[in-house]
Design an enzyme around this catalytic site. Sequence first.
Site, PDB file in Angstrom:
ATOM      1  N   CYS A   2       0.855  -1.186   0.000  1.00 57.58           N
ATOM      2  CA  CYS A   2       0.000   0.000   0.000  1.00 57.58           C
ATOM      3  C   CYS A   2       0.896   1.244   0.000  1.00 57.58           C
ATOM      4  O   CYS A   2       2.081   1.156   0.294  1.00 57.58           O
ATOM      5  CB  CYS A   2      -0.877   0.024   1.247  1.00 57.58           C
ATOM      6  SG  CYS A   2      -1.833  -1.489   1.470  1.00 57.58           S
ATOM      7  N   ARG A  27       1.554   1.253  -6.113  1.00 60.75           N
ATOM      8  CA  ARG A  27       1.736   0.294  -5.021  1.00 60.75           C
ATOM      9  C   ARG A  27       0.456  -0.461  -4.691  1.00 60.75           C
ATOM     10  O   ARG A  27       0.492  -1.474  -3.994  1.00 60.75           O
ATOM     11  CB  ARG A  27       2.219   1.027  -3.760  1.00 60.75           C
ATOM     12  CG  ARG A  27       3.557   1.688  -3.929  1.00 60.75           C
ATOM     13  CD  ARG A  27       3.885   2.510  -2.709  1.00 60.75           C
ATOM     14  NE  ARG A  27       4.298   1.678  -1.606  1.00 60.75           N
ATOM     15  CZ  ARG A  27       5.554   1.449  -1.255  1.00 60.75           C
ATOM     16  NH1 ARG A  27       6.519   2.002  -1.926  1.00 60.75           N
ATOM     17  NH2 ARG A  27       5.830   0.683  -0.235  1.00 60.75           N
ATOM     18  N   TRP A  74      -3.681  -1.932  -1.360  1.00 61.30           N
ATOM     19  CA  TRP A  74      -3.681  -3.237  -2.028  1.00 61.30           C
ATOM     20  C   TRP A  74      -4.198  -4.206  -0.984  1.00 61.30           C
ATOM     21  O   TRP A  74      -3.577  -4.422   0.049  1.00 61.30           O
ATOM     22  CB  TRP A  74      -2.272  -3.609  -2.482  1.00 61.30           C
ATOM     23  CG  TRP A  74      -2.246  -4.849  -3.321  1.00 61.30           C
ATOM     24  CD1 TRP A  74      -2.539  -4.947  -4.648  1.00 61.30           C
ATOM     25  CD2 TRP A  74      -1.895  -6.175  -2.895  1.00 61.30           C
ATOM     26  NE1 TRP A  74      -2.406  -6.246  -5.068  1.00 61.30           N
ATOM     27  CE2 TRP A  74      -2.013  -7.017  -4.017  1.00 61.30           C
ATOM     28  CE3 TRP A  74      -1.500  -6.726  -1.682  1.00 61.30           C
ATOM     29  CZ2 TRP A  74      -1.748  -8.374  -3.968  1.00 61.30           C
ATOM     30  CZ3 TRP A  74      -1.244  -8.088  -1.627  1.00 61.30           C
ATOM     31  CH2 TRP A  74      -1.365  -8.900  -2.759  1.00 61.30           C
ATOM     32  N   ASN A  98       0.472   0.064   6.053  1.00 58.88           N
ATOM     33  CA  ASN A  98       0.966  -0.815   4.986  1.00 58.88           C
ATOM     34  C   ASN A  98       1.631  -1.998   5.661  1.00 58.88           C
ATOM     35  O   ASN A  98       2.508  -1.815   6.504  1.00 58.88           O
ATOM     36  CB  ASN A  98       1.983  -0.061   4.122  1.00 58.88           C
ATOM     37  CG  ASN A  98       2.666  -0.971   3.116  1.00 58.88           C
ATOM     38  OD1 ASN A  98       2.100  -1.978   2.694  1.00 58.88           O
ATOM     39  ND2 ASN A  98       3.882  -0.623   2.730  1.00 58.88           N
ATOM     40  N   GLY A  99       1.201  -3.222   5.315  1.00 59.48           N
ATOM     41  CA  GLY A  99       1.798  -4.415   5.924  1.00 59.48           C
ATOM     42  C   GLY A  99       0.717  -5.348   6.409  1.00 59.48           C
ATOM     43  O   GLY A  99      -0.451  -5.217   6.040  1.00 59.48           O
ATOM     44  N   GLU A 478       9.845 -14.973 -19.083  1.00 58.16           N
ATOM     45  CA  GLU A 478       9.586 -13.544 -18.907  1.00 58.16           C
ATOM     46  C   GLU A 478       8.531 -13.056 -19.909  1.00 58.16           C
ATOM     47  O   GLU A 478       7.644 -12.266 -19.555  1.00 58.16           O
ATOM     48  CB  GLU A 478      10.900 -12.760 -19.056  1.00 58.16           C
ATOM     49  CG  GLU A 478      10.800 -11.260 -18.970  1.00 58.16           C
ATOM     50  CD  GLU A 478      10.239 -10.727 -17.655  1.00 58.16           C
ATOM     51  OE1 GLU A 478       9.963 -11.514 -16.745  1.00 58.16           O
ATOM     52  OE2 GLU A 478      10.050  -9.496 -17.565  1.00 58.16           O
ATOM     53  N   LYS A 482       5.041 -11.426 -18.711  1.00 56.18           N
ATOM     54  CA  LYS A 482       4.620 -10.071 -19.109  1.00 56.18           C
ATOM     55  C   LYS A 482       3.233 -10.117 -19.747  1.00 56.18           C
ATOM     56  O   LYS A 482       2.383  -9.297 -19.440  1.00 56.18           O
ATOM     57  CB  LYS A 482       5.594  -9.456 -20.128  1.00 56.18           C
ATOM     58  CG  LYS A 482       6.930  -8.966 -19.641  1.00 56.18           C
ATOM     59  CD  LYS A 482       6.913  -7.739 -18.782  1.00 56.18           C
ATOM     60  CE  LYS A 482       6.778  -8.101 -17.336  1.00 56.18           C
ATOM     61  NZ  LYS A 482       7.988  -8.187 -16.569  1.00 56.18           N
ATOM     62  N   GLU A 485       0.408 -10.910 -17.125  1.00 57.56           N
ATOM     63  CA  GLU A 485       0.104  -9.934 -16.084  1.00 57.56           C
ATOM     64  C   GLU A 485      -0.553  -8.668 -16.610  1.00 57.56           C
ATOM     65  O   GLU A 485      -1.330  -8.056 -15.888  1.00 57.56           O
ATOM     66  CB  GLU A 485       1.336  -9.612 -15.225  1.00 57.56           C
ATOM     67  CG  GLU A 485       2.411  -8.839 -15.908  1.00 57.56           C
ATOM     68  CD  GLU A 485       3.595  -8.560 -14.985  1.00 57.56           C
ATOM     69  OE1 GLU A 485       3.401  -8.319 -13.792  1.00 57.56           O
ATOM     70  OE2 GLU A 485       4.741  -8.578 -15.486  1.00 57.56           O
ATOM     71  N   HIS A 501       7.659 -33.176 -24.003  1.00 60.00           N
ATOM     72  CA  HIS A 501       7.334 -33.861 -22.746  1.00 60.00           C
ATOM     73  C   HIS A 501       6.031 -33.360 -22.151  1.00 60.00           C
ATOM     74  O   HIS A 501       5.795 -33.516 -20.958  1.00 60.00           O
ATOM     75  CB  HIS A 501       8.497 -33.696 -21.754  1.00 60.00           C
ATOM     76  CG  HIS A 501       9.781 -34.204 -22.301  1.00 60.00           C
ATOM     77  ND1 HIS A 501      10.071 -35.543 -22.413  1.00 60.00           N
ATOM     78  CD2 HIS A 501      10.834 -33.543 -22.850  1.00 60.00           C
ATOM     79  CE1 HIS A 501      11.264 -35.684 -22.975  1.00 60.00           C
ATOM     80  NE2 HIS A 501      11.746 -34.480 -23.254  1.00 60.00           N
ATOM     81  N   LYS A 601       3.036  -3.034  -7.195  1.00 55.09           N
ATOM     82  CA  LYS A 601       4.433  -2.965  -7.600  1.00 55.09           C
ATOM     83  C   LYS A 601       5.369  -3.598  -6.582  1.00 55.09           C
ATOM     84  O   LYS A 601       6.309  -4.277  -6.921  1.00 55.09           O
ATOM     85  CB  LYS A 601       4.810  -1.502  -7.823  1.00 55.09           C
ATOM     86  CG  LYS A 601       6.226  -1.290  -8.312  1.00 55.09           C
ATOM     87  CD  LYS A 601       6.324  -1.625  -9.775  1.00 55.09           C
ATOM     88  CE  LYS A 601       7.723  -1.512 -10.328  1.00 55.09           C
ATOM     89  NZ  LYS A 601       7.904  -2.374 -11.494  1.00 55.09           N
TER      90      LYS A 601
HETATM   91  C1  F6R Z   1       6.604  -8.657 -12.980  1.00 52.24           C
HETATM   92  C2  F6R Z   1       7.060  -8.002 -11.773  1.00 52.24           C
HETATM   93  C3  F6R Z   1       7.145  -8.810 -10.540  1.00 52.24           C
HETATM   94  C4  F6R Z   1       8.384  -8.407  -9.717  1.00 52.24           C
HETATM   95  C5  F6R Z   1       8.386  -9.167  -8.390  1.00 52.24           C
HETATM   96  C6  F6R Z   1       9.626  -8.894  -7.574  1.00 52.24           C
HETATM   97  O1  F6R Z   1       6.597  -7.778 -14.054  1.00 52.24           O
HETATM   98  O2  F6R Z   1       7.330  -6.837 -11.764  1.00 52.24           O
HETATM   99  O3  F6R Z   1       7.152 -10.169 -10.834  1.00 52.24           O
HETATM  100  O4  F6R Z   1       9.528  -8.709 -10.468  1.00 52.24           O
HETATM  101  O5  F6R Z   1       7.254  -8.806  -7.638  1.00 52.24           O
HETATM  102  O6  F6R Z   1       9.724  -7.554  -7.226  1.00 52.24           O
HETATM  103  P1  F6R Z   1      11.101  -6.920  -6.784  1.00 52.24           P
HETATM  104  O7  F6R Z   1      12.016  -7.004  -7.946  1.00 52.24           O
HETATM  105  O8  F6R Z   1      10.780  -5.524  -6.381  1.00 52.24           O
HETATM  106  O9  F6R Z   1      11.600  -7.746  -5.632  1.00 52.24           O
END
Ligand code: F6R
Length: 606
Positions: A2, A27, A74, A98-99, A478, A482, A485, A501, A601
């Site tokens: 948050c 966030r 969040w 936050n937490g 990756e 992407k 998400e 497999h 994020k």
């Molecule tokens: C995907 C993405 C997440 C972060 C993950 C780790 O696009 O952004 O999968 O990579 O939440 O976050 P950090 O790097 O901040 O530890």
Amino acid sequence: MCGIIGIVGKAPVAERLVESLKRLEYRGYDSAGVAGVVGGGVQRRRAKGKIKALEEVLAAEPLTATTGIGHTRWATHGAPNVANAHPHHAGRVTLVHNGIIENFAELKAELAAAGRTFESDTDTEVIAHLIDAELATGLAPIDAFKATLDRLTGAYALAVLIEGAENLVLGARRGSPLVVGEGQGEMFLGSDALAVGPFTNRVIYLDEGDYVALDHDSARIFDASGAAVTRPVRVVPTSAVMMEKGNYRHFMEKEIHDQPEGCQRTIAAYVDALTSKTAIPGDVDFAKLERIQIVACGTSYIAGVVGKYLIEQLADLPVDVEIASEFRYRQPALRPGALVVAMSQSGETADTLAALRYCKAKGMKSAVVVNATESTMAREVDVVWPIHCGPEIGVASTKAFTAQVSVLTAIAVAAAKARGTIDAAEEQRLVKVLLEAPRLIAEAIHLEGAIKEIAADVAKARDVLYLGRGPMSALALEGALKLKEISYIHAEGYAAGELKHGPIALVDDQTPIVILAPYDSWFEKSASNMSEVMARGGQVIFITDTLGVKHAPEGAKVVVTAPASDPLVSTLVMSAPIQLLAYHVAVLKGADVDQPRNLAKSVTVE
Ligand code: F6R
């Protein structure tokens, strides 16, 4: 997770609270709210959904307070609705959090037994009740706050208002970051430097366990034991708190385009361009290192996998990479001769932090590859390896990924030289290759027009398969991550050799299959996999390079030709096409690119 802002201001703060919340929206965006001290009492305004909804509430019912707090949520405990939106309120206390409070159920039962009633399903509301109960015993606000903090188990960053205390904001952090911003006769509290960035660049990063009382002119800081402490004031460079989209529609689009510069700045910090030698900051003796243990989550984990390929191949140094949430709970066998490397854009991801602490407790030396250099991880490790790509705001990580891979690439070359698996001439050649990478990334970004056309087809798909070999198998993960998400299309990334497999059963003429195949030692094998899927009607999007295109089997639906590159940097070069594909598919689907549903994020809860 948050976002939090608090202001002890000289003028009405509602507008500034909202301005800051907009910066923090990345966030979390399930609900938002503000509260302020008005005439000795505290008033709240809250709304479900994004900050826009809160602005409408404020337009209908303005808030005139000059001291206030704000929050963007969040959801963890309780559905994303107005009742669960912060700020929460009990008696004289209004606060944002936050937490996660782990012992909230027992605290809530205790408070309920004492006759207190609750208006939300959140863990946060119990904190407001606890402080209020302490105030009722006659304690001063700061003492009631401290007495409450001592009872909480779990993670928190808090900002608190107390009725009757006109110019006071209390704050505390444990497990979630919190900063104090110093203004001119005004003080600020925020989840990060970005939150207070529009108002001041003079920032104090609170330490783990600190709590603070802000008034107009001062921040009285105490450590977890209750002793008064001073923490240094840092002047944060403007670039670190800038967050403008410029001419781009989305932060993600901008951040994809930022990559050549972000990688260039990062690489420049790890090599000496004049001598073409690596220059890795920090005191790590790669020659003596027995093993590297990488821990990370999500995209950062995938960057770690790319690093493993490069470091093991070049330096003959064993590298284990593990998802932090698994690693931290499985009692992995560790030895002190290994280096733990956390990979984290935010430096706050709860699972990665816990995995890092686990390794440190086992006596391992620690490092972090991190964007937020004032983050908890950065402050707890022996060696900080910063990425220099600037703040990343889009929830989907792009420029942090390529900057992380840039750091690990430089480390692979340095480790190889230190361990004698390459000589000085090869080190120089590889450093030159690395220095060329930003230019090649820029060229790859120029494929955007072609990728946009492909996106129209992919946007119609129900499932998409990404395949690659070697480091491209990591990039396949990756690419799939992407796409999932931000466009909500189901996608899987596979090492292409695994196709037979199981995943080949997914292949039909409706399934786009993205094959990542630069012209490297794995190319022939990837080309065979391409033939296999085409034989089963698969619609292949073949992403190769100017050399591979000459050797690709006939029949791909589309061929995308990236610039040819040395295998050392091909992951960096091939990243842009898959990021752009996900981005344009999401745009075509009308998805909320920068703030995809259910995500946030910075994941500071496990
Ligand atoms: C995907 C993405 C997440 C972060 C993950 C780790 O696009 O952004 O999968 O990579 O939440 O976050 P950090 O790097 O901040 O530890």
